[in-house]
Design a protein around this motif. Structure first.
Motif, PDB file in Angstrom:
ATOM      1  N   PHE A 171       0.854  -1.191   0.000  1.00 36.38           N
ATOM      2  CA  PHE A 171       0.000   0.000   0.000  1.00 36.38           C
ATOM      3  C   PHE A 171       0.885   1.235   0.000  1.00 36.38           C
ATOM      4  CE2 PHE A 171      -2.332   3.250   2.595  1.00 36.38           C
ATOM      5  CZ  PHE A 171      -3.253   3.588   1.611  1.00 36.38           C
ATOM      6  N   VAL A 172       0.677   2.112  -0.975  1.00 35.77           N
ATOM      7  CA  VAL A 172       1.468   3.334  -1.107  1.00 35.77           C
ATOM      8  C   VAL A 172       0.530   4.513  -1.299  1.00 35.77           C
ATOM      9  CG1 VAL A 172       3.199   4.563  -2.487  1.00 35.77           C
ATOM     10  CG2 VAL A 172       3.433   2.109  -2.113  1.00 35.77           C
ATOM     11  N   VAL A 173       0.832   5.618  -0.637  1.00 32.77           N
ATOM     12  CA  VAL A 173       0.087   6.865  -0.793  1.00 32.77           C
ATOM     13  C   VAL A 173       0.940   7.839  -1.616  1.00 32.77           C
ATOM     14  CG1 VAL A 173      -0.870   8.869   0.417  1.00 32.77           C
ATOM     15  CG2 VAL A 173      -1.164   6.573   1.373  1.00 32.77           C
ATOM     16  N   VAL A 174       0.320   8.520  -2.559  1.00 32.45           N
ATOM     17  CA  VAL A 174       0.999   9.572  -3.308  1.00 32.45           C
ATOM     18  C   VAL A 174       0.275  10.880  -3.029  1.00 32.45           C
ATOM     19  CG1 VAL A 174       1.800  10.409  -5.542  1.00 32.45           C
ATOM     20  CG2 VAL A 174       1.625   7.948  -5.132  1.00 32.45           C
ATOM     21  N   SER A 175       0.986  11.830  -2.406  1.00 38.02           N
ATOM     22  CA  SER A 175       0.400  13.114  -2.039  1.00 38.02           C
ATOM     23  C   SER A 175       1.093  14.226  -2.821  1.00 38.02           C
ATOM     24  CB  SER A 175       0.562  13.354  -0.534  1.00 38.02           C
ATOM     25  OG  SER A 175       0.041  14.611  -0.154  1.00 38.02           O
ATOM     26  N   GLY A 176       0.300  15.109  -3.400  1.00 32.70           N
ATOM     27  CA  GLY A 176       0.879  16.188  -4.189  1.00 32.70           C
ATOM     28  C   GLY A 176       0.358  17.549  -3.792  1.00 32.70           C
ATOM     29  N   ASP A 177       1.182  18.555  -4.014  1.00 35.52           N
ATOM     30  CA  ASP A 177       0.737  19.934  -3.871  1.00 35.52           C
ATOM     31  C   ASP A 177      -0.343  20.198  -4.918  1.00 35.52           C
ATOM     32  OD1 ASP A 177       0.581  22.552  -3.055  1.00 35.52           O
ATOM     33  OD2 ASP A 177       2.640  23.078  -3.569  1.00 35.52           O
ATOM     34  N   MET A 178      -0.915  21.371  -4.948  1.00 35.10           N
ATOM     35  CA  MET A 178      -1.846  21.719  -6.018  1.00 35.10           C
ATOM     36  C   MET A 178      -1.172  21.424  -7.354  1.00 35.10           C
ATOM     37  SD  MET A 178      -3.486  25.316  -4.741  1.00 35.10           S
ATOM     38  CE  MET A 178      -4.266  25.460  -3.138  1.00 35.10           C
ATOM     39  N   ILE A 179      -1.894  20.764  -8.252  1.00 43.36           N
ATOM     40  CA  ILE A 179      -1.328  20.339  -9.528  1.00 43.36           C
ATOM     41  C   ILE A 179      -1.776  21.305 -10.624  1.00 43.36           C
ATOM     42  CG2 ILE A 179      -1.037  18.440 -11.138  1.00 43.36           C
ATOM     43  CD1 ILE A 179      -0.025  17.905  -8.257  1.00 43.36           C
ATOM     44  N   ASP A 180      -0.815  21.965 -11.209  1.00 41.05           N
ATOM     45  CA  ASP A 180      -1.112  22.992 -12.206  1.00 41.05           C
ATOM     46  C   ASP A 180      -1.910  22.412 -13.369  1.00 41.05           C
ATOM     47  OD1 ASP A 180      -1.023  25.632 -12.855  1.00 41.05           O
ATOM     48  OD2 ASP A 180       1.047  25.646 -13.550  1.00 41.05           O
ATOM     49  N   GLY A 181      -2.954  23.130 -13.766  1.00 41.85           N
ATOM     50  CA  GLY A 181      -3.740  22.731 -14.922  1.00 41.85           C
ATOM     51  C   GLY A 181      -4.892  21.806 -14.636  1.00 41.85           C
ATOM     52  N   THR A 182      -5.058  21.378 -13.385  1.00 42.30           N
ATOM     53  CA  THR A 182      -6.164  20.479 -13.066  1.00 42.30           C
ATOM     54  C   THR A 182      -7.441  21.272 -12.807  1.00 42.30           C
ATOM     55  OG1 THR A 182      -5.555  20.498 -10.726  1.00 42.30           O
ATOM     56  CG2 THR A 182      -4.665  18.718 -12.087  1.00 42.30           C
ATOM     57  N   MET A 183      -8.557  20.579 -12.927  1.00 45.23           N
ATOM     58  CA  MET A 183      -9.846  21.222 -12.720  1.00 45.23           C
ATOM     59  C   MET A 183      -9.972  21.756 -11.301  1.00 45.23           C
ATOM     60  SD  MET A 183     -13.698  19.644 -13.114  1.00 45.23           S
ATOM     61  CE  MET A 183     -13.475  19.424 -14.875  1.00 45.23           C
ATOM     62  N   ILE A 184      -9.441  21.011 -10.327  1.00 48.22           N
ATOM     63  CA  ILE A 184      -9.602  21.441  -8.943  1.00 48.22           C
ATOM     64  C   ILE A 184      -8.846  22.741  -8.674  1.00 48.22           C
ATOM     65  CG2 ILE A 184      -7.657  20.172  -7.895  1.00 48.22           C
ATOM     66  CD1 ILE A 184      -9.819  19.406  -5.705  1.00 48.22           C
ATOM     67  N   VAL A 185      -7.687  22.920  -9.301  1.00 47.35           N
ATOM     68  CA  VAL A 185      -6.961  24.179  -9.130  1.00 47.35           C
ATOM     69  C   VAL A 185      -7.722  25.321  -9.799  1.00 47.35           C
ATOM     70  CG1 VAL A 185      -4.856  25.438  -9.748  1.00 47.35           C
ATOM     71  CG2 VAL A 185      -4.698  23.147  -8.779  1.00 47.35           C
ATOM     72  N   ARG A 186      -8.316  25.055 -10.945  1.00 51.78           N
ATOM     73  CA  ARG A 186      -9.115  26.095 -11.608  1.00 51.78           C
ATOM     74  C   ARG A 186     -10.308  26.491 -10.745  1.00 51.78           C
ATOM     75  NH1 ARG A 186      -7.788  22.939 -16.255  1.00 51.78           N
ATOM     76  NH2 ARG A 186      -9.818  21.886 -16.230  1.00 51.78           N
ATOM     77  N   LEU A 187     -10.950  25.497 -10.113  1.00 53.89           N
ATOM     78  CA  LEU A 187     -12.079  25.809  -9.235  1.00 53.89           C
ATOM     79  C   LEU A 187     -11.619  26.590  -8.006  1.00 53.89           C
ATOM     80  CD1 LEU A 187     -14.039  22.429  -9.359  1.00 53.89           C
ATOM     81  CD2 LEU A 187     -14.773  24.618 -10.320  1.00 53.89           C
ATOM     82  N   LEU A 188     -10.479  26.194  -7.442  1.00 50.87           N
ATOM     83  CA  LEU A 188      -9.967  26.900  -6.268  1.00 50.87           C
ATOM     84  C   LEU A 188      -9.559  28.327  -6.607  1.00 50.87           C
ATOM     85  CD1 LEU A 188      -7.865  24.126  -4.480  1.00 50.87           C
ATOM     86  CD2 LEU A 188      -9.976  25.187  -3.666  1.00 50.87           C
ATOM     87  N   GLU A 189      -9.082  28.538  -7.810  1.00 49.47           N
ATOM     88  CA  GLU A 189      -8.704  29.894  -8.211  1.00 49.47           C
ATOM     89  C   GLU A 189      -9.922  30.817  -8.218  1.00 49.47           C
ATOM     90  OE1 GLU A 189      -4.720  29.709 -10.931  1.00 49.47           O
ATOM     91  OE2 GLU A 189      -6.559  28.936 -11.841  1.00 49.47           O
ATOM     92  N   ARG A 190     -11.099  30.259  -8.415  1.00 49.96           N
ATOM     93  CA  ARG A 190     -12.321  31.048  -8.367  1.00 49.96           C
ATOM     94  C   ARG A 190     -12.789  31.259  -6.923  1.00 49.96           C
ATOM     95  NH1 ARG A 190     -15.672  27.442 -12.749  1.00 49.96           N
ATOM     96  NH2 ARG A 190     -14.188  27.591 -14.484  1.00 49.96           N
ATOM     97  N   ARG A 191     -12.663  30.215  -6.100  1.00 44.57           N
ATOM     98  CA  ARG A 191     -13.207  30.267  -4.742  1.00 44.57           C
ATOM     99  C   ARG A 191     -12.240  30.884  -3.743  1.00 44.57           C
ATOM    100  NH1 ARG A 191     -16.716  24.758  -3.793  1.00 44.57           N
ATOM    101  NH2 ARG A 191     -17.616  24.605  -5.872  1.00 44.57           N
ATOM    102  N   ASP A 192     -10.960  30.597  -3.901  1.00 48.07           N
ATOM    103  CA  ASP A 192      -9.954  31.079  -2.946  1.00 48.07           C
ATOM    104  C   ASP A 192      -8.656  31.389  -3.699  1.00 48.07           C
ATOM    105  OD1 ASP A 192      -8.405  31.702  -0.783  1.00 48.07           O
ATOM    106  OD2 ASP A 192      -8.784  29.857   0.339  1.00 48.07           O
ATOM    107  N   PRO A 193      -8.676  32.431  -4.533  1.00 51.66           N
ATOM    108  CA  PRO A 193      -7.502  32.728  -5.360  1.00 51.66           C
ATOM    109  C   PRO A 193      -6.244  32.996  -4.548  1.00 51.66           C
ATOM    110  CG  PRO A 193      -9.077  34.552  -5.398  1.00 51.66           C
ATOM    111  CD  PRO A 193      -9.771  33.397  -4.765  1.00 51.66           C
ATOM    112  N   ASP A 194      -6.393  33.542  -3.345  1.00 53.58           N
ATOM    113  CA  ASP A 194      -5.210  33.814  -2.521  1.00 53.58           C
ATOM    114  C   ASP A 194      -4.494  32.523  -2.128  1.00 53.58           C
ATOM    115  OD1 ASP A 194      -5.668  36.503  -2.660  1.00 53.58           O
ATOM    116  OD2 ASP A 194      -6.660  36.643  -0.705  1.00 53.58           O
TER     117      ASP A 194
END
Length: 243
Positions: A171-194
């Motif tokens: 069992f391995v976990v892969v954890s990443g910072d915000m990933i550039d170009g993903t939908m979730i980062v685009r959504l966060l840029e609208r909700r919490d751009p800071d």
């Protein structure tokens, strides 16, 4: 043979391409984006790899069981399960949806897969630093349900450590910072751009290709059971000052 959930686009699709190029047969799970999933599979095959698609909403218990049973029936085995699918920021999602997809569905699918995974097989859980470190670091506005549910999902899977060991499954976990170009980062840029700007101030965000390669590597990397692979956001790994 590798089954990747939520692989019709984004990180899941890119992970499938990487693994397909390395010689794995990849099963691309999708919920409703059939054409996208088929396009990913076709691109892998065109490049000389091997891939197929499998529709299933992993939050549906019957569909999840059908997914695992179908893969086992078609291929006779399952070597790796990559738990990539997640959610919770969708417009109009039910209040309990994040927990249903990021914890309950992950745990259910893993339990269904365990009897099918060969000894020496592996489960890879994909998460984010914003969830993995959510109890000690600020969480972006609007991301709280995902952070809570993905951390709960990770912990529920870690609680299966004894069963993983008995069956000889890694069992391995892969954890990443915000990933550039993903939908979730685009959504966060609208909700919490800071919050997104703050992450960019710490350095370049990992790309989809970089993170997907790390996920693909995690399917074979030599590591202790329960090991976490960190991608980007090295500041998260430093102790938080309390004074």
């Amino acid at each position: 043979m590798v089954l990747i959930t939520g692989a019709s686009r984004g990180i899941g699709a890119e992970t499938a391409r990487v693994l397909g190029a390395r010689g794995d047969h990849v099963v691309i799970n999708y919920r409703e984006k059939r054409r996208r999933a088929e396009a990913v599979a076709a691109a892998i095959v065109a490049a000389g790899g091997s891939a197929s698609t499998a529709a299933a909403d992993i939050t549906d218990a019957e569909a999840a069981a059908g997914l695992i049973d179908g893969v086992a029936a078609e291929f006779g085995r399952l070597d790796v399960l990559v738990l990539n699918a997640s959610g919770g920021l969708e417009h109009g999602a039910a209040a309990d949806y994040a927990m249903a997809v990021n914890r309950d569905a992950q745990l259910r699918l893993t339990r269904l897969a365990l009897p099918r995974l060969r000894a020496g097989g592996r489960v890879v859980f994909v998460t984010s630093h914003q969830a993995h470190f959510s109890e000690t670091r600020p969480v972006p506005g609007g991301y709280e349900p995902i952070a809570r549910s993905k951390l709960a999902g990770e912990r529920a899977l870690r609680d299966l450590g004894g069963e993983f060991s008995r069956r000889g499954i890694d069992f391995v976990v892969v954890s990443g910072d915000m990933i550039d170009g993903t939908m979730i980062v685009r959504l966060l840029e609208r909700r919490d751009p800071d919050a997104v700007a703050d992450r960019r101030d710490h350095g370049a965000l990992p790309t989809v290709a970089e993170f997907a390669t790390a996920v693909a590597d995690a399917t074979t990397v030599a590591a202790e059971p329960g090991h976490t692979v960190y991608v980007g956001g090295t500041d998260f790994l430093n102790p938080v000052r309390t004074s």
